[in-house]
Design a protein around this motif. Structure first.
Motif, PDB file in Angstrom:
ATOM      1  N   SER A   1     -86.554   2.119  53.271  1.00 45.21           N
ATOM      2  CA  SER A   1     -87.101   1.421  52.104  1.00 45.21           C
ATOM      3  C   SER A   1     -86.098   0.432  51.514  1.00 45.21           C
ATOM      4  CB  SER A   1     -87.548   2.426  51.041  1.00 45.21           C
ATOM      5  OG  SER A   1     -86.468   3.201  50.587  1.00 45.21           O
TER       6      SER A   1
ATOM      7  N   ARG B   1     -96.322  -7.269  47.794  1.00 47.12           N
ATOM      8  CA  ARG B   1     -97.006  -6.066  48.255  1.00 47.12           C
ATOM      9  C   ARG B   1     -96.085  -5.200  49.108  1.00 47.12           C
ATOM     10  NH1 ARG B   1    -103.136  -8.144  49.842  1.00 47.12           N
ATOM     11  NH2 ARG B   1    -103.782  -8.653  47.687  1.00 47.12           N
ATOM     12  N   SER B   2     -95.134  -5.832  49.787  1.00 43.88           N
ATOM     13  CA  SER B   2     -94.164  -5.058  50.557  1.00 43.88           C
ATOM     14  C   SER B   2     -93.299  -4.208  49.634  1.00 43.88           C
ATOM     15  CB  SER B   2     -93.273  -5.993  51.385  1.00 43.88           C
ATOM     16  OG  SER B   2     -94.010  -6.650  52.388  1.00 43.88           O
TER      17      SER B   2
ATOM     18  N   LEU C   1     -85.441  -3.351  52.848  1.00 39.59           N
ATOM     19  CA  LEU C   1     -86.228  -4.483  52.360  1.00 39.59           C
ATOM     20  C   LEU C   1     -85.463  -5.241  51.288  1.00 39.59           C
ATOM     21  CD1 LEU C   1     -88.860  -6.131  52.116  1.00 39.59           C
ATOM     22  CD2 LEU C   1     -89.689  -4.385  50.505  1.00 39.59           C
TER      23      LEU C   1
ATOM     24  N   VAL D   1     -93.926  -7.095  58.201  1.00 41.94           N
ATOM     25  CA  VAL D   1     -94.824  -6.754  57.092  1.00 41.94           C
ATOM     26  C   VAL D   1     -94.756  -7.784  55.972  1.00 41.94           C
ATOM     27  CG1 VAL D   1     -95.292  -5.042  55.286  1.00 41.94           C
ATOM     28  CG2 VAL D   1     -94.764  -4.289  57.610  1.00 41.94           C
ATOM     29  N   SER D   2     -93.564  -8.308  55.681  1.00 37.84           N
ATOM     30  CA  SER D   2     -93.396  -9.173  54.506  1.00 37.84           C
ATOM     31  C   SER D   2     -93.779 -10.627  54.749  1.00 37.84           C
ATOM     32  CB  SER D   2     -91.934  -9.120  54.040  1.00 37.84           C
ATOM     33  OG  SER D   2     -91.061  -9.634  55.039  1.00 37.84           O
TER      34      SER D   2
ATOM     35  N   TRP E   1     -89.962  -4.564  58.098  1.00 35.39           N
ATOM     36  CA  TRP E   1     -90.232  -5.420  56.945  1.00 35.39           C
ATOM     37  C   TRP E   1     -90.290  -6.890  57.337  1.00 35.39           C
ATOM     38  CZ3 TRP E   1     -92.370  -2.743  53.512  1.00 35.39           C
ATOM     39  CH2 TRP E   1     -91.908  -1.473  53.152  1.00 35.39           C
TER      40      TRP E   1
ATOM     41  N   GLY F   1     -98.827 -11.202  57.426  1.00 30.38           N
ATOM     42  CA  GLY F   1     -98.326  -9.979  56.788  1.00 30.38           C
ATOM     43  C   GLY F   1     -98.949  -9.809  55.432  1.00 30.38           C
TER      44      GLY F   1
END
Length: 253
Positions: free
Chosen positions: A79, A230-231, A82, A218-219, A215, A225
């Motif tokens: 986590s 939201r990430s 990020l 995702v980002s 990430w 993404g």
């Protein structure tokens, strides 16, 4: 130096990063060569305790306390990667007209608030009776709060990020100091260095490498993404899982 480098980039462009890095590393190597001397092993290290075999060490790891520590550290690293690796990209991409000096200032604030935490947080378990699990749990939930703040920062006020960065003192220095102490307590004499190498490798290499890759996908901006905001919200759920694991665990401190 990050603050200075940010201003240099605004003035001279991105090449200032590499020039200043090369100069500072060169100075560091010079200082090491001229002033840092090897320290001979102390009597205890020289004589040494009974050598612990790799099999014995691995058996020590296959217990609830080490497993909990390593899994919690892995989730936390996933986590936090990020924030650690993509914060500057987030600032440049999601805010309007961001001067590079803000990027340097954010790093400067982060490092400044690490110093007192590194120095004094040990008092919580050495003098005030808090368990290591309690300190980890609290510091990890501070990271949850930090990610939520990133997600709601107004796009027109990038300087507000400097009000969030003092939390880095707890989310990095607090967590890392507690984990190092936790690993030390779990280590038998003669295995301390192995344990410290293991937690460093899991956090800075395994978790950060995997987190950076995840990430990075995702980002990305939609539709590739979900974007950074939201990430950060997703990262809070990852971190809540890890912090809840720490909060529910009892019996070691």
């Amino acid at each position: 130096m990050a603050l200075v480098a940010g201003k240099l980039v605004d003035i001279f462009g991105t090449n200032a990063i590499f020039v200043s890095y090369g100069v500072l590393v060169g100075l560091n190597v010079l200082v090491v060569q001229l002033f840092v001397q090897d320290i001979p092993a102390g009597p205890e290290t020289a004589q040494g305790a009974r050598r612990i075999s790799t099999r014995e060490w691995l058996a020590d790891l296959w217990k609830i306390e080490p497993i909990w520590m390593l899994v919690n550290l892995l989730m936390y690293g996933l986590s936090t990667s990020l924030v650690e690796n993509y914060l500057n990209v987030f600032l440049v991409q999601d805010f309007d007209n961001v001067p590079k000096v803000i990027l340097g200032a954010a790093t400067a604030v982060m490092c400044t608030f690490e110093i007192p935490v590194f120095k004094y947080i040990g008092d919580l378990w050495n003098k005030r009776g808090f368990s290591l699990v309690t300190v980890l749990w609290a510091s990890e939930f501070v990271m949850v709060f930090r990610c939520l703040l990133y997600a709601i920062l107004p796009r027109s006020h990038p300087w507000l990020v400097l009000l969030v960065e003092p939390l880095h003192g707890l989310t990095f220095a607090g967590v890392w100091t507690a984990v190092v102490e936790y690993a030390r307590r779990l280590s038998r004499p003669g295995t301390e260095a192995k344990m410290q190498a293991l937690i460093s490798g899991i956090y800075f290499n395994v978790a950060f490498a995997a987190g950076s890759l995840i990430w990075g996908f995702v980002s990305q901006l939609p539709p590739a993404g979900i974007g950074f905001r939201r990430s950060f919200l997703l990262a809070t759920w990852v971190q809540v899982s890890g912090a809840t694991l720490g909060g529910c665990y009892k019996g070691f401190g």
